[in-house]
Design an enzyme around this catalytic site. Structure first.
Site, PDB file in Angstrom:
ATOM      1  N   ASP A 124      -9.130  -5.872 -22.416  1.00  0.00           N
ATOM      2  CA  ASP A 124     -10.290  -7.084 -23.753  1.00  0.00           C
ATOM      3  C   ASP A 124     -11.222  -7.480 -22.637  1.00  0.00           C
ATOM      4  O   ASP A 124     -10.445  -8.152 -22.159  1.00  0.00           O
ATOM      5  CB  ASP A 124      -9.216  -7.088 -24.402  1.00  0.00           C
ATOM      6  CG  ASP A 124      -8.265  -7.771 -24.348  1.00  0.00           C
ATOM      7  OD1 ASP A 124      -9.054  -9.387 -25.141  1.00  0.00           O
ATOM      8  OD2 ASP A 124      -7.369  -8.545 -23.701  1.00  0.00           O
ATOM      9  N   ASP A 169      -2.802  -8.872 -30.286  1.00  0.00           N
ATOM     10  CA  ASP A 169      -2.242  -9.972 -29.565  1.00  0.00           C
ATOM     11  C   ASP A 169      -1.860 -11.160 -30.162  1.00  0.00           C
ATOM     12  O   ASP A 169      -1.919 -11.401 -32.142  1.00  0.00           O
ATOM     13  CB  ASP A 169      -3.418 -10.999 -29.230  1.00  0.00           C
ATOM     14  CG  ASP A 169      -3.789 -11.987 -27.900  1.00  0.00           C
ATOM     15  OD1 ASP A 169      -2.126 -11.931 -28.030  1.00  0.00           O
ATOM     16  OD2 ASP A 169      -4.567 -12.756 -28.075  1.00  0.00           O
TER      17      ASP A 169
END
Length: 398
Positions: A289, A113
């Site tokens: 996630d 990320d």
């Protein structure tokens, strides 16, 4: 019911076991059942079966679990965080040590990320303009400037298989003008991220764009169509699980997913309750996630086929039964509820480790069950049967 995974031997990885690198990143759609999809993502570090749950390894570790233990649960891919890793130990240092895969001894796929969520959470320490986000490190107060180009550079240094564009994520609810401003800034950063990625691109690696637009369906549509025009290897729906209700999440996913290309993976960021995962799979999402499995494990909550179980509850103190005697996870089969209750109440490290392993394994079994059900054309039945089984748990997880 959720099919069981065979028990895998837990050991250190050997470099000779590391997968060969394919020539290109790709996504193959294998079956559909309504809007639900199952497929395979090929990455430079192996295949990822979808729908997939990615355990969160924010700081190059899934909290409390060795990499081989994570792999033994059935995980094909883990998530790292560029914001945290750029501050400590530093992306350049990780690169000199052979990249993130070698650094954390995880020879399989990694998604990183870019830090957009942290941009939101650091609201008291940062300033955003069209060029970058400037913030003070939460570790030592040092000033850091994060541009879309630097976010791509960091992820390239880490060597992640799937990189994410830099975006601005804002907490909901929020005024429409604030949501639109953040969405349009994220689009400009998406264009810059794409250009930076193409300058640094290595064969086989991927960049995902992130759809923003808060709880506004029209703005989500604008964002999705613009990102598709830019062109990415995959697309994420971001800016959810930030204060809105599950009904709002479902509405946004249902409106947005059909706007994304069928031939590209779709990733719903940060949404992690088992029921929300199943609902999103039913709406065409491929990847997930969330910190929920490990965070709840550290606080004494187990996810099981019976539903969430709070091991701190006194009712478990003398219960000799395992959490799930049919589970593929040895920790769920081989330890009594009474023992797990004791470890949790005593604050023993082993309790958090066992429950985190149990939870990650359950999420992997849940997505494996979804894949099998989609392949056989019975996902709706699987979803209903799984949810019915949760009625035997003893808490509701929010």
């Amino acid at each position: 019911m959720v099919p069981r995974l065979s028990t895998l031997k837990v050991d250190l990885f050997d470099i000779h076991d590391w997968p060969l690198m394919p020539s290109v990143f790709s996504f193959r759609l294998l079956a559909t059942d309504g809007a639900a999809r199952c497929g395979t993502i090929e990455t430079p570090h192996g295949s990822v079966a979808t729908p997939a749950f990615m355990p969160v390894g924010t700081q190059a570790t899934v909290k409390g679990l060795a990499p081989a233990t994570v792999r033994a649960t059935g995980a094909d891919i883990v998530l790292g965080n560029a914001y945290h890793l750029m501050l400590r130990p530093g992306a350049e240092r990780v690169a000199t040590l052979g990249g993130l895969h070698k650094f954390m001894n995880w020879p399989h796929a990694i998604l990183t990320d870019s830090g957009g969520f942290q941009v939101m959470s650091l609201s008291g320490l940062r300033k955003i303009d069209d060029n970058a986000v400037t913030f003070r490190s939460h570790l030592d107060g040092a000033q850091v400037v994060l541009t879309p180009e630097r976010a791509i550079e960091i992820q390239a240094l880490l060597g992640s298989d799937i990189a994410m564009q830099l975006d601005e994520c804002i907490k909901l609810p929020a005024p429409r003008d604030a949501i639109e401003r953040a969405m349009r800034l994220s689009l400009r950063w998406g264009e810059r991220s794409r250009r930076a990625f193409e300058c640094r691109a290595r064969t086989g690696f991927a960049l995902f764009g992130i759809v923003q637009g808060g709880d506004d369906v029209e703005l989500r549509g604008t964002s999705a169509r613009a990102l598709v025009d830019i062109g990415f290897e995959g697309y994420a729906i971001g800016g959810l699980a930030v204060g809105e209700s599950p009904d709002v999440t479902a509405r946004i996913v249902e409106a947005t997913a059909p706007l994304l290309p069928m031939e590209r993976p779709r990733y719903l960021m940060g949404v992690g309750r088992p029921e929300d995962i199943l609902d999103a799979i039913a709406r065409g999402i491929d990847m997930f996630d969330c910190v929920m499995p490990t965070r709840n494990g550290r606080h004494g909550v187990a996810f099981t086929c019976h539903g969430p179980i709070a091991l701190k509850n006194a009712r478990h103190a003398e219960d000799p039964r395992p959490l799930d005697e049919a589970s593929s996870c040895a920790a769920a089969r081989d330890y009594s509820r009474a023992y797990l209750h004791h470890l949790t109440k005593a604050g023993e490290m082993l309790g958090a480790m066992l429950l985190s392993e149990i939870n990650i394994a359950y999420y992997q079994e849940l997505t494996a069950g979804a894949r099998a059900a989609i392949g056989s054309g019975r996902f709706a039945e699987f979803q209903a049967e799984t949810k019915a089984g949760w009625d035997r748990g003893d808490i509701a997880v929010r």
